[in-house]
Write a protein that holds these residues in place. Structure first.
Motif, PDB file in Angstrom:
ATOM      1  N   LEU A 182     -23.369 -28.339 -45.162  1.00 53.86           N
ATOM      2  CA  LEU A 182     -23.408 -26.967 -45.681  1.00 53.86           C
ATOM      3  C   LEU A 182     -24.842 -26.457 -45.767  1.00 53.86           C
ATOM      4  CD1 LEU A 182     -20.642 -27.327 -48.428  1.00 53.86           C
ATOM      5  CD2 LEU A 182     -20.522 -25.790 -46.456  1.00 53.86           C
ATOM      6  N   LYS A 183     -25.765 -27.356 -46.137  1.00 56.67           N
ATOM      7  CA  LYS A 183     -27.183 -26.984 -46.177  1.00 56.67           C
ATOM      8  C   LYS A 183     -27.705 -26.690 -44.772  1.00 56.67           C
ATOM      9  CE  LYS A 183     -30.446 -29.073 -48.265  1.00 56.67           C
ATOM     10  NZ  LYS A 183     -31.330 -30.154 -48.780  1.00 56.67           N
ATOM     11  N   ASP A 184     -27.367 -27.587 -43.837  1.00 61.28           N
ATOM     12  CA  ASP A 184     -27.843 -27.411 -42.463  1.00 61.28           C
ATOM     13  C   ASP A 184     -27.373 -26.087 -41.866  1.00 61.28           C
ATOM     14  OD1 ASP A 184     -29.066 -29.841 -42.678  1.00 61.28           O
ATOM     15  OD2 ASP A 184     -27.604 -30.939 -41.470  1.00 61.28           O
ATOM     16  N   ALA A 185     -26.202 -25.646 -42.289  1.00 60.20           N
ATOM     17  CA  ALA A 185     -25.666 -24.386 -41.772  1.00 60.20           C
ATOM     18  C   ALA A 185     -26.244 -23.175 -42.505  1.00 60.20           C
ATOM     19  CB  ALA A 185     -24.146 -24.379 -41.883  1.00 60.20           C
ATOM     20  N   GLY A 186     -27.085 -23.425 -43.511  1.00 65.36           N
ATOM     21  CA  GLY A 186     -27.719 -22.321 -44.231  1.00 65.36           C
ATOM     22  C   GLY A 186     -26.860 -21.737 -45.330  1.00 65.36           C
ATOM     23  N   LEU A 187     -25.758 -22.433 -45.685  1.00 62.82           N
ATOM     24  CA  LEU A 187     -24.860 -21.876 -46.695  1.00 62.82           C
ATOM     25  C   LEU A 187     -25.244 -22.278 -48.112  1.00 62.82           C
ATOM     26  CD1 LEU A 187     -21.493 -22.353 -44.811  1.00 62.82           C
ATOM     27  CD2 LEU A 187     -22.733 -20.234 -45.184  1.00 62.82           C
ATOM     28  N   LEU A 188     -25.897 -23.417 -48.245  1.00 66.15           N
ATOM     29  CA  LEU A 188     -26.357 -23.873 -49.555  1.00 66.15           C
ATOM     30  C   LEU A 188     -27.851 -24.158 -49.506  1.00 66.15           C
ATOM     31  CD1 LEU A 188     -23.697 -26.556 -50.674  1.00 66.15           C
ATOM     32  CD2 LEU A 188     -23.835 -24.166 -51.377  1.00 66.15           C
ATOM     33  N   THR A 189     -28.495 -23.978 -50.635  1.00 72.72           N
ATOM     34  CA  THR A 189     -29.853 -24.497 -50.784  1.00 72.72           C
ATOM     35  C   THR A 189     -29.795 -25.563 -51.868  1.00 72.72           C
ATOM     36  OG1 THR A 189     -30.346 -22.768 -52.393  1.00 72.72           O
ATOM     37  CG2 THR A 189     -31.006 -22.349 -50.126  1.00 72.72           C
ATOM     38  N   SER A 190     -30.798 -26.433 -51.897  1.00 73.17           N
ATOM     39  CA  SER A 190     -30.786 -27.464 -52.914  1.00 73.17           C
ATOM     40  C   SER A 190     -32.166 -27.607 -53.544  1.00 73.17           C
ATOM     41  CB  SER A 190     -30.353 -28.805 -52.321  1.00 73.17           C
ATOM     42  OG  SER A 190     -31.355 -29.296 -51.462  1.00 73.17           O
ATOM     43  N   GLU A 191     -32.176 -28.132 -54.738  1.00 76.65           N
ATOM     44  CA  GLU A 191     -33.419 -28.305 -55.484  1.00 76.65           C
ATOM     45  C   GLU A 191     -33.248 -29.528 -56.379  1.00 76.65           C
ATOM     46  OE1 GLU A 191     -36.015 -25.682 -58.738  1.00 76.65           O
ATOM     47  OE2 GLU A 191     -34.107 -24.944 -57.955  1.00 76.65           O
TER      48      GLU A 191
END
Lengths: 126, 126
Positions: free
Chosen positions: B88-97
């Motif tokens: 999901l991150k790779d697809a730009g849908l989520l960011t993480s911290e």
């Protein structure tokens, strides 16, 4: 001339089994397993570049419908086009209707609207 | 007590390379190959029931963000959860911290809005 008039039966567009709307906005509450199955099927159908081009070719065509002859300009063979159109139909994103020689594909605006609704940002999450 | 105060550096959320909005509404005109590639990547990421459940769990969580510890209730192993969150991150849908022990995931409302816009029905196609 004969007095008997032949009434051609109206062709009903095939209604796919996958009925939308299925689900609340993604931001409203966690999806249940069942909702996720239904919605994932639609997203997966759009998760291929060729299918997405075919889908947008149908969706943006005059009158919201297109014949295979109108939309085959995506750089893949005719059988591949047919294969992808079938996948879009199976996912409930397109309906089709044969008229004479050609099969016409149509995007159901209600399906598009339901998918768009999935992606709206719920007030509580904004 | 020491007079020197330590200022913790602010962690910027990782910004994915896949930037949205990429594309016009699907009903506006046929997608180009490039637009279809970008948009298909996002749809494909949502085209899996487990990922969709994780995505809606994050999107609907209080404050629009969630820790892995909050959203692992989808019946798959922790490594599988991490694998799907990465997709999901790779697809730009989520960011993480990362904050302390935990990694927090957040849905970018602008990404959701852009995907929703893809699915709006253009006036000319209605």
């Amino acid at each position: 001339m004969s007095n008997t008039t032949k009434v051609l039966p109206l062709l009903e567009p095939e209604v796919p089994e996958t009925v939308v709307p299925c689900c609340p906005p993604l931001t409203e509450r966690p999806f249940t397993a069942e909702e996720a199955e239904t919605a994932a099927r639609m997203f997966k159908a759009l998760g291929d570049p060729v299918r997405l081009r075919l889908f947008s070719a149908v969706a943006s065509h005059e009158g919201g419908e297109a014949c295979v002859c109108d939309i085959s300009d995506v750089g893949v063979s005719q059988p591949t086009v047919s294969h992808h159109l079938k996948k879009l139909k199976d996912a409930g994103l397109l309906t089709s209707e044969r008229r004479g020689t050609w099969v016409y594909y149509r995007v159901e605006p209600s399906v598009l609207a339901a998918m768009g609704k999935l992606l709206t940002v719920a007030p509580s999450a904004a």
